[in-house]
Scaffold this active site. Structure first.
Site, short mmCIF file in Angstrom:
data_model
loop_
_atom_site.label_atom_id
_atom_site.label_comp_id
_atom_site.label_asym_id
_atom_site.label_seq_id
_atom_site.Cartn_x
_atom_site.Cartn_y
_atom_site.Cartn_z
N HIS A 186 74.74 35.67 -19.97
CA HIS A 186 74.12 35.49 -21.27
C HIS A 186 72.84 34.67 -21.14
O HIS A 186 72.65 33.92 -20.17
CB HIS A 186 75.09 34.83 -22.24
CG HIS A 186 76.20 35.75 -22.65
ND1 HIS A 186 77.13 35.41 -23.60
CD2 HIS A 186 76.52 37.01 -22.26
CE1 HIS A 186 77.96 36.42 -23.77
NE2 HIS A 186 77.62 37.40 -22.95
N GLU B 208 71.86 32.03 -22.69
CA GLU B 208 72.12 30.59 -22.62
C GLU B 208 72.53 30.18 -21.21
O GLU B 208 72.09 29.16 -20.69
CB GLU B 208 73.25 30.20 -23.60
CG GLU B 208 72.99 30.57 -25.03
CD GLU B 208 73.58 31.93 -25.44
OE1 GLU B 208 74.14 32.02 -26.54
OE2 GLU B 208 73.49 32.89 -24.64
N CYS C 142 78.30 32.72 -27.88
CA CYS C 142 79.70 33.12 -27.78
C CYS C 142 80.52 31.89 -27.38
O CYS C 142 79.96 30.83 -27.09
CB CYS C 142 79.86 34.23 -26.75
SG CYS C 142 79.68 33.67 -25.04
#
Length: 162
Positions: free
Chosen positions: A85, A87, A113
């Site tokens: 992801h 992040e 998430c």
């Protein structure tokens, strides 16, 4: 456009950093969702990340998306995805180059998430500003239980501390 017009349309810091996160997301190699992230401290960009496969591996447009092939709904079964992801990639970039991100803010084009939320909490991120929702209630529960300030980006109400 006059010089005054330029200053009248100067973006707020929130607008500026979210616009850059949107630009970062254009590098995604994910077939399902494009996400960009910026780690910012004292109005300085420390690291960026977008979602995609680890460096040097074949992209999903070459291998296919297993989650898509299996009909996995959004927000579920992250462990069978080839990609990281946005992040995660931003956190890894900061770690790789020895950048202290404790107390920093993260601008993300999509709500984290649960996996990313846990990482952001432990990384010492103090504020998350995100633009788009994501179907992950547990992530929101964990973030609300943490000391992280969570804000939904709203262009009409973007914060600007000059």
């Amino acid at each position: 456009m006059t010089e005054q017009d330029h200053f009248d349309h100067r973006p707020s810091w929130d607008e500026y950093f979210m616009k850059l996160a949107e630009e970062v997301q254009t590098r995604t190699t994910c077939m399902r969702r494009a996400v960009g992230a910026l780690i910012v401290k004292d109005r300085r960009i420390l690291a960026t990340g977008y979602n995609g496969v680890p460096t040097g591996l074949r992209h999903c447009n070459e291998t296919g998306c297993l989650r898509e092939q299996l009909g996995v709904p959004s927000g579920q079964r992250h462990e069978i995805c080839r990609g990281l992801h946005a992040e995660q990639n931003a956190l890894l970039q900061a770690a790789r180059y020895g950048i202290n991100i404790e107390g920093a803010s993260m601008y993300i084009t999509t709500q984290p998430c649960v996996v990313c939320a846990k990482m952001l909490i432990n990384a010492g991120i103090k504020e998350i500003i995100y633009k788009n929702p994501y179907p992950d209630k547990l992530a929101m529960d964990l973030l609300s239980e943490s000391d992280i300030v969570l804000r939904v980006f709203n262009e009409d109400k973007a914060e600007d501390a000059d």
